[in-house]
Design a protein around this motif. Structure first.
Motif, short mmCIF file in Angstrom:
data_model
loop_
_atom_site.label_atom_id
_atom_site.label_comp_id
_atom_site.label_asym_id
_atom_site.label_seq_id
_atom_site.Cartn_x
_atom_site.Cartn_y
_atom_site.Cartn_z
N LYS A 60 0.84 -1.21 0.00
CA LYS A 60 0.00 0.00 0.00
C LYS A 60 0.87 1.25 0.00
CE LYS A 60 -3.62 2.29 2.70
NZ LYS A 60 -4.64 2.56 1.72
N HIS A 61 1.91 1.27 0.84
CA HIS A 61 2.81 2.43 0.91
C HIS A 61 3.50 2.67 -0.43
CE1 HIS A 61 5.85 5.21 2.35
NE2 HIS A 61 6.76 4.42 1.80
N PHE A 62 4.00 1.60 -1.03
CA PHE A 62 4.74 1.74 -2.28
C PHE A 62 3.81 2.17 -3.43
CE2 PHE A 62 6.81 0.40 -6.17
CZ PHE A 62 8.11 0.83 -5.97
N VAL A 63 2.71 1.47 -3.58
CA VAL A 63 1.80 1.74 -4.70
C VAL A 63 1.20 3.14 -4.60
CG1 VAL A 63 -0.37 1.04 -5.79
CG2 VAL A 63 1.33 -0.69 -5.18
N GLU A 64 0.73 3.50 -3.42
CA GLU A 64 0.07 4.80 -3.27
C GLU A 64 1.07 5.94 -3.11
OE1 GLU A 64 -2.93 4.38 -0.22
OE2 GLU A 64 -4.14 3.07 -1.52
N GLY A 65 2.13 5.72 -2.34
CA GLY A 65 3.08 6.79 -2.07
C GLY A 65 4.10 7.02 -3.16
N VAL A 66 4.51 5.96 -3.83
CA VAL A 66 5.55 6.09 -4.86
C VAL A 66 4.94 6.15 -6.26
CG1 VAL A 66 7.57 4.98 -5.89
CG2 VAL A 66 7.29 4.96 -3.40
N SER A 70 -3.97 3.73 -6.77
CA SER A 70 -4.75 3.10 -5.72
C SER A 70 -4.31 1.64 -5.58
CB SER A 70 -6.24 3.15 -6.06
OG SER A 70 -6.96 2.26 -5.25
N VAL A 71 -4.07 1.21 -4.36
CA VAL A 71 -3.68 -0.18 -4.14
C VAL A 71 -4.81 -1.12 -4.57
CG1 VAL A 71 -4.38 -0.44 -1.72
CG2 VAL A 71 -2.42 -1.71 -2.56
N GLY A 124 17.53 15.25 4.87
CA GLY A 124 16.92 14.51 5.97
C GLY A 124 15.82 13.55 5.55
N MET A 125 15.58 13.44 4.24
CA MET A 125 14.55 12.51 3.75
C MET A 125 15.12 11.11 3.58
SD MET A 125 12.61 14.92 0.98
CE MET A 125 11.15 13.89 0.87
N ARG A 126 14.24 10.13 3.61
CA ARG A 126 14.63 8.76 3.32
C ARG A 126 14.71 8.60 1.80
NH1 ARG A 126 11.16 9.01 7.50
NH2 ARG A 126 11.65 7.77 9.35
N PRO A 127 15.70 7.88 1.28
CA PRO A 127 15.78 7.70 -0.16
C PRO A 127 14.46 7.20 -0.78
CG PRO A 127 17.79 6.93 0.85
CD PRO A 127 16.85 7.28 1.97
N LEU A 128 13.80 6.27 -0.12
CA LEU A 128 12.54 5.73 -0.64
C LEU A 128 11.46 6.81 -0.80
CD1 LEU A 128 11.46 2.97 -1.51
CD2 LEU A 128 10.59 2.66 0.80
N GLU A 129 11.52 7.84 0.02
CA GLU A 129 10.55 8.94 -0.07
C GLU A 129 10.73 9.76 -1.34
OE1 GLU A 129 9.57 10.36 4.43
OE2 GLU A 129 11.60 10.80 3.71
N LEU A 130 11.86 9.62 -1.99
CA LEU A 130 12.15 10.39 -3.20
C LEU A 130 11.87 9.62 -4.48
CD1 LEU A 130 15.48 11.93 -1.90
CD2 LEU A 130 13.28 13.09 -2.15
#
Length: 153
Positions: A60-66, A70-71, A124-130
């Motif tokens: 859910k985090h990957f599909v929706e956030g990245v 919609s998951v 300060g961000m996580r690489p995955l957040e980018l």
């Protein structure tokens, strides 16, 4: 001996393997043009599942956030169903950055930890957040290059 181990890691977790390998992709990836053709044809949902599994992040985090999808839309698809070409291209670009991370850290767990740990060189961000933007993927790839070259990052 360490050199052969390093090569095994690089060969095993290449882009094609991260996306499920030849069995899932249906082709052998030899060039960037093969990746373009895969993108145009659309990756199977199974390729997305393989990448998410390697990353060890919630679907859910990957599909929706990245991917900004919609998951539920993804979950309705069968494993052999194809994703759109823009989504497929984005997934391939993510896999390329992850491949670079595997080459740099030479350890799956270190890659996963690095991707979820805040990084000063990324404000300060996580690489995955980018990973949701091409510019963010480029920044993560640049930082990986600096780490690879021994520059403080």
């Amino acid at each position: 001996m360490a050199t052969s181990n390093k090569k095994e890691t690089k060969v095993y977790w290449d882009v094609a393997t991260l996306l499920g390998g030849k069995d899932v992709l249906g082709v052998t990836v030899k060039t960037e043009f093969d990746l373009i053709e895969l993108s145009n044809a659309g990756l199977k949902r199974e390729s997305l599942d393989a990448l998410i599994s390697f990353l060890g992040v919630p679907k859910k985090h990957f599909v929706e956030g990245v991917l900004d999808l919609s998951v539920k839309t993804i979950e309705r698809k069968q494993p052999d169903d194809r994703l759109g070409r823009h989504t497929s291209s984005h997934i391939i670009e993510i896999a390329k950055v992850v491949e670079h991370a595997v080459a740099v850290f030479e350890d799956e767990d270190k890659v996963r930890d690095w991707l979820i740990t805040p990084n000063r060189s990324m404000n300060g961000m996580r690489p995955l957040e980018l990973f949701h933007l091409p510019t963010g993927l480029g920044l993560v790839d640049t930082v990986l290059g600096r780490i690879e070259e021994g520059v403080y990052s």
